[in-house]
Motif scaffolding. Structure first.
Motif, short mmCIF file in Angstrom:
data_model
loop_
_atom_site.label_atom_id
_atom_site.label_comp_id
_atom_site.label_asym_id
_atom_site.label_seq_id
_atom_site.Cartn_x
_atom_site.Cartn_y
_atom_site.Cartn_z
N UNK A 68 0.81 -1.22 0.00
CA UNK A 68 0.00 0.00 0.00
C UNK A 68 0.84 1.27 0.00
N UNK A 69 0.32 2.27 -0.69
CA UNK A 69 0.94 3.58 -0.63
C UNK A 69 0.91 4.03 0.82
N UNK A 70 1.98 4.61 1.28
CA UNK A 70 2.08 5.04 2.66
C UNK A 70 2.87 4.07 3.53
N UNK A 71 3.19 2.87 3.00
CA UNK A 71 4.07 1.92 3.70
C UNK A 71 5.36 1.80 2.92
N UNK A 72 6.45 1.60 3.62
CA UNK A 72 7.76 1.42 2.98
C UNK A 72 7.72 0.18 2.09
N UNK A 73 8.21 0.32 0.87
CA UNK A 73 8.28 -0.80 -0.06
C UNK A 73 9.70 -1.37 -0.07
N UNK A 115 11.99 -4.80 -1.74
CA UNK A 115 11.98 -5.91 -2.69
C UNK A 115 12.02 -7.28 -2.02
N UNK A 116 12.29 -7.33 -0.73
CA UNK A 116 12.41 -8.61 -0.03
C UNK A 116 11.09 -9.14 0.49
N UNK A 117 10.06 -8.30 0.59
CA UNK A 117 8.78 -8.76 1.14
C UNK A 117 7.64 -7.90 0.64
N UNK A 118 6.42 -8.43 0.80
CA UNK A 118 5.20 -7.72 0.49
C UNK A 118 4.44 -7.53 1.79
N UNK A 119 3.61 -6.48 1.88
CA UNK A 119 2.89 -6.19 3.12
C UNK A 119 1.56 -6.93 3.25
N UNK A 120 0.81 -7.09 2.15
CA UNK A 120 -0.55 -7.62 2.22
C UNK A 120 -0.75 -8.67 1.13
N UNK A 121 -1.44 -9.76 1.47
CA UNK A 121 -1.85 -10.75 0.48
C UNK A 121 -3.36 -10.93 0.60
N UNK A 122 -4.06 -10.83 -0.53
CA UNK A 122 -5.50 -11.03 -0.57
C UNK A 122 -5.76 -12.23 -1.47
#
Length: 138
Positions: free
Chosen positions: A8-13, A15-22
Motif C-alpha cells: 500500500x501507498x504510505x508503507x515502505x516498499x 523488494x524482499x517482502x510484500x505487506x498484504x496478500x489477498x
C-alpha cells in the motif's frame, strides 16, 4: 481465483517482502509447520548458514509433497535465536526466490529458544495454490 500482493501507498516498499496478500476464489491453502535445520536422517546442521540451507530444502520438500512450489508461498514466519546472522538466511531466500515478483509476507522474530537446543532457526509457511494448478510454476 487470485492472489493479489499489495504494497500500500504510505508503507515502505522493500523488494524482499510484500505487506498484504489477498486471496479470492477457489484455491488450496497449504500450511507448513516449523521447519528446522535437520535432514531426513535426523542430523542437525552445525551452523546458522547450513541450517538455513536445510530449512529451505525442507520447505521445498514439504511444498512439493502438497503439490506446491516456492512460488506459491504467500507468508512465512522466521524464528531465530538472538544474534544470529539473519542476513545469511535472507541471501539464501533471495537465491531461491530467483527474482520472481511479489515476494511473500515475512515476519521475523528472535526467540529465547526453539524445540531443540541445537536449532538456530525455524520457518513456517503458508502457500496458496489455485485450483487447477497441477504442478508448481517454474
Amino acid at each position: 481465483m487470485g492472489v493479489q500482493m499489495i504494497n500500500p501507498e504510505g508503507l515502505h516498499t522493500n523488494q524482499a517482502f510484500t505487506h498484504v496478500a489477498v486471496v479470492t476464489g477457489p484455491h488450496k491453502t497449504i500450511y507448513i509447520g516449523g521447519q528446522n535445520g535437520v535432514d531426513a536422517q535426523g542430523s542437525i546442521a552445525v551452523d546458522f548458514k547450513a541450517q538455513a540451507e536445510q530449512v529451505f530444502a525442507n520447505l521445498t520438500t514439504a511444498l512439493a509433497a502438497a503439490g506446491a512450489g516456492i512460488e506459491h508461498v504467500i507468508k512465512w514466519n522466521i524464528y531465530t535465536l538472538p544474534n544470529q546472522p539473519i542476513h545469511e538466511a535472507f541471501m539464501i531466500f533471495q537465491r531461491i526466490w530467483a527474482g520472481r515478483p511479489n515476494p511473500p509476507l515475512i515476519t521475523y522474530v528472535a526467540v529465547v529458544a526453539l524445540a531443540n537446543p541445537d536449532f538456530l532457526m525455524e520457518l513456517e509457511a503458508v502457500a496458496i495454490v489455485p485450483m487447477g494448478d497441477t504442478e508448481p510454476n517454474p
